[in-house]
Design a protein around this motif. Sequence first.
Motif, PDB file in Angstrom:
ATOM      1  N   ALA A   1      13.414 -12.263   3.221  1.00  0.00           N
ATOM      2  CA  ALA A   1      12.089 -12.440   3.808  1.00  0.00           C
ATOM      3  C   ALA A   1      12.214 -12.604   5.321  1.00  0.00           C
ATOM      4  CB  ALA A   1      11.398 -13.652   3.198  1.00  0.00           C
ATOM      5  N   GLY A   2      11.326 -11.926   6.032  1.00  0.00           N
ATOM      6  CA  GLY A   2      11.377 -11.938   7.490  1.00  0.00           C
ATOM      7  C   GLY A   2      12.163 -10.792   8.083  1.00  0.00           C
ATOM      8  N   GLY A   3      12.884 -10.077   7.243  1.00  0.00           N
ATOM      9  CA  GLY A   3      13.699  -8.967   7.711  1.00  0.00           C
ATOM     10  C   GLY A   3      12.904  -7.681   7.856  1.00  0.00           C
TER      11      GLY A   3
ATOM     12  N   ALA B   1      -1.039  19.102   0.416  1.00  0.00           N
ATOM     13  CA  ALA B   1      -0.963  20.486   0.883  1.00  0.00           C
ATOM     14  C   ALA B   1      -1.547  21.350  -0.219  1.00  0.00           C
ATOM     15  CB  ALA B   1       0.482  20.863   1.204  1.00  0.00           C
ATOM     16  N   GLY B   2      -2.856  21.327  -0.299  1.00  0.00           N
ATOM     17  CA  GLY B   2      -3.530  22.050  -1.379  1.00  0.00           C
ATOM     18  C   GLY B   2      -3.658  21.203  -2.637  1.00  0.00           C
ATOM     19  N   ARG B   3      -2.682  20.351  -2.811  1.00  0.00           N
ATOM     20  CA  ARG B   3      -2.680  19.368  -3.893  1.00  0.00           C
ATOM     21  C   ARG B   3      -1.757  18.242  -3.456  1.00  0.00           C
ATOM     22  NH1 ARG B   3       1.897  18.837  -6.837  1.00  0.00           N
ATOM     23  NH2 ARG B   3       3.389  20.561  -7.039  1.00  0.00           N
ATOM     24  N   PRO B   4      -1.840  17.081  -4.104  1.00  0.00           N
ATOM     25  CA  PRO B   4      -0.945  15.998  -3.705  1.00  0.00           C
ATOM     26  C   PRO B   4       0.486  16.217  -4.183  1.00  0.00           C
ATOM     27  CG  PRO B   4      -2.355  15.318  -5.519  1.00  0.00           C
ATOM     28  CD  PRO B   4      -2.832  16.666  -5.101  1.00  0.00           C
ATOM     29  N   TYR B   5       1.422  15.861  -3.334  1.00  0.00           N
ATOM     30  CA  TYR B   5       2.843  15.875  -3.661  1.00  0.00           C
ATOM     31  C   TYR B   5       3.387  14.460  -3.531  1.00  0.00           C
ATOM     32  CZ  TYR B   5       2.744  20.976  -3.370  1.00  0.00           C
ATOM     33  OH  TYR B   5       2.469  22.303  -3.583  1.00  0.00           O
ATOM     34  N   TRP B   6       4.373  14.150  -4.380  1.00  0.00           N
ATOM     35  CA  TRP B   6       4.968  12.814  -4.400  1.00  0.00           C
ATOM     36  C   TRP B   6       6.482  12.900  -4.352  1.00  0.00           C
ATOM     37  CZ3 TRP B   6       1.938   8.506  -4.250  1.00  0.00           C
ATOM     38  CH2 TRP B   6       0.585   8.659  -4.588  1.00  0.00           C
ATOM     39  N   GLY B   7       7.084  11.921  -3.674  1.00  0.00           N
ATOM     40  CA  GLY B   7       8.520  11.767  -3.748  1.00  0.00           C
ATOM     41  C   GLY B   7       8.890  10.986  -4.998  1.00  0.00           C
ATOM     42  N   GLN B   8      10.191  10.749  -5.163  1.00  0.00           N
ATOM     43  CA  GLN B   8      10.677  10.077  -6.368  1.00  0.00           C
ATOM     44  C   GLN B   8      10.616   8.563  -6.250  1.00  0.00           C
ATOM     45  OE1 GLN B   8      12.608  11.150  -3.970  1.00  0.00           O
ATOM     46  NE2 GLN B   8      14.085   9.483  -3.636  1.00  0.00           N
ATOM     47  N   GLY B   9      10.404   8.058  -5.047  1.00  0.00           N
ATOM     48  CA  GLY B   9      10.297   6.621  -4.836  1.00  0.00           C
ATOM     49  C   GLY B   9      11.605   5.994  -4.393  1.00  0.00           C
ATOM     50  N   THR B  10      11.482   4.899  -3.652  1.00  0.00           N
ATOM     51  CA  THR B  10      12.646   4.126  -3.225  1.00  0.00           C
ATOM     52  C   THR B  10      12.311   2.644  -3.387  1.00  0.00           C
ATOM     53  OG1 THR B  10      14.261   3.786  -1.444  1.00  0.00           O
ATOM     54  CG2 THR B  10      11.979   4.097  -0.763  1.00  0.00           C
ATOM     55  N   GLN B  11      13.252   1.899  -3.935  1.00  0.00           N
ATOM     56  CA  GLN B  11      13.005   0.486  -4.256  1.00  0.00           C
ATOM     57  C   GLN B  11      13.198  -0.384  -3.010  1.00  0.00           C
ATOM     58  OE1 GLN B  11      12.175  -1.120  -7.344  1.00  0.00           O
ATOM     59  NE2 GLN B  11      11.912  -2.888  -5.986  1.00  0.00           N
ATOM     60  N   VAL B  12      12.225  -1.244  -2.772  1.00  0.00           N
ATOM     61  CA  VAL B  12      12.326  -2.263  -1.726  1.00  0.00           C
ATOM     62  C   VAL B  12      12.208  -3.624  -2.406  1.00  0.00           C
ATOM     63  CG1 VAL B  12      11.221  -3.283   0.294  1.00  0.00           C
ATOM     64  CG2 VAL B  12      11.404  -0.797   0.095  1.00  0.00           C
ATOM     65  N   THR B  13      13.217  -4.455  -2.196  1.00  0.00           N
ATOM     66  CA  THR B  13      13.219  -5.793  -2.772  1.00  0.00           C
ATOM     67  C   THR B  13      13.378  -6.812  -1.652  1.00  0.00           C
ATOM     68  OG1 THR B  13      14.221  -4.978  -4.822  1.00  0.00           O
ATOM     69  CG2 THR B  13      14.293  -7.352  -4.424  1.00  0.00           C
ATOM     70  N   VAL B  14      12.429  -7.748  -1.572  1.00  0.00           N
ATOM     71  CA  VAL B  14      12.459  -8.775  -0.534  1.00  0.00           C
ATOM     72  C   VAL B  14      12.687 -10.122  -1.214  1.00  0.00           C
ATOM     73  CG1 VAL B  14      11.258  -9.803   1.419  1.00  0.00           C
ATOM     74  CG2 VAL B  14      10.828  -7.414   0.813  1.00  0.00           C
ATOM     75  N   SER B  15      13.795 -10.753  -0.874  1.00  0.00           N
ATOM     76  CA  SER B  15      14.125 -12.039  -1.477  1.00  0.00           C
ATOM     77  C   SER B  15      13.590 -13.184  -0.620  1.00  0.00           C
ATOM     78  CB  SER B  15      15.633 -12.164  -1.642  1.00  0.00           C
ATOM     79  OG  SER B  15      16.263 -12.149  -0.378  1.00  0.00           O
ATOM     80  N   SER B  16      13.228 -14.259  -1.295  1.00  0.00           N
ATOM     81  CA  SER B  16      12.665 -15.424  -0.573  1.00  0.00           C
ATOM     82  C   SER B  16      13.755 -16.378  -0.131  1.00  0.00           C
ATOM     83  CB  SER B  16      11.664 -16.145  -1.470  1.00  0.00           C
ATOM     84  OG  SER B  16      12.292 -16.541  -2.671  1.00  0.00           O
TER      85      SER B  16
END
Length: 114
Positions: free
Chosen positions: A14-16, A99-114
């Motif tokens: 957290a804070g990073g 671009a004519g229709r929506p495109y999506w990436g595969q996603g990337t995980q972000v984890t924020v620890s307290s």
Amino acid sequence: QVQLVESGGGLVQAGGSLRLSCAVSGSIFSINPMAWYRQAPGKQRELVAIIFSGGSTNYADSVKGRFTISRDSAKNTLYLQMNSLKPEDTAVYYCNGYAGRPYWGQGTQVTVSS
């Protein structure tokens, strides 16, 4: 055919800060707008930030002042600079483009620890 590939996720205290990247196959000029979404466990996918071809941007209230979306046309890459991260920012982050229709990436995980 448009392909979006995210990178830059990870574990941070957290804070990073983290910077997400979304590499675009083809010309980024053909895609408007582009955006970052996120989905936390058990929650719906939500819009985090969006950028239009003219450069205008909008942000979710929860990230205003902490996150910045930008686009480098020369590198065909979309970015999300995330500062002052909070545990509630923990989610899978997705790159999105229209671009004519929506495109999506595969996603990337972000984890924020307290």
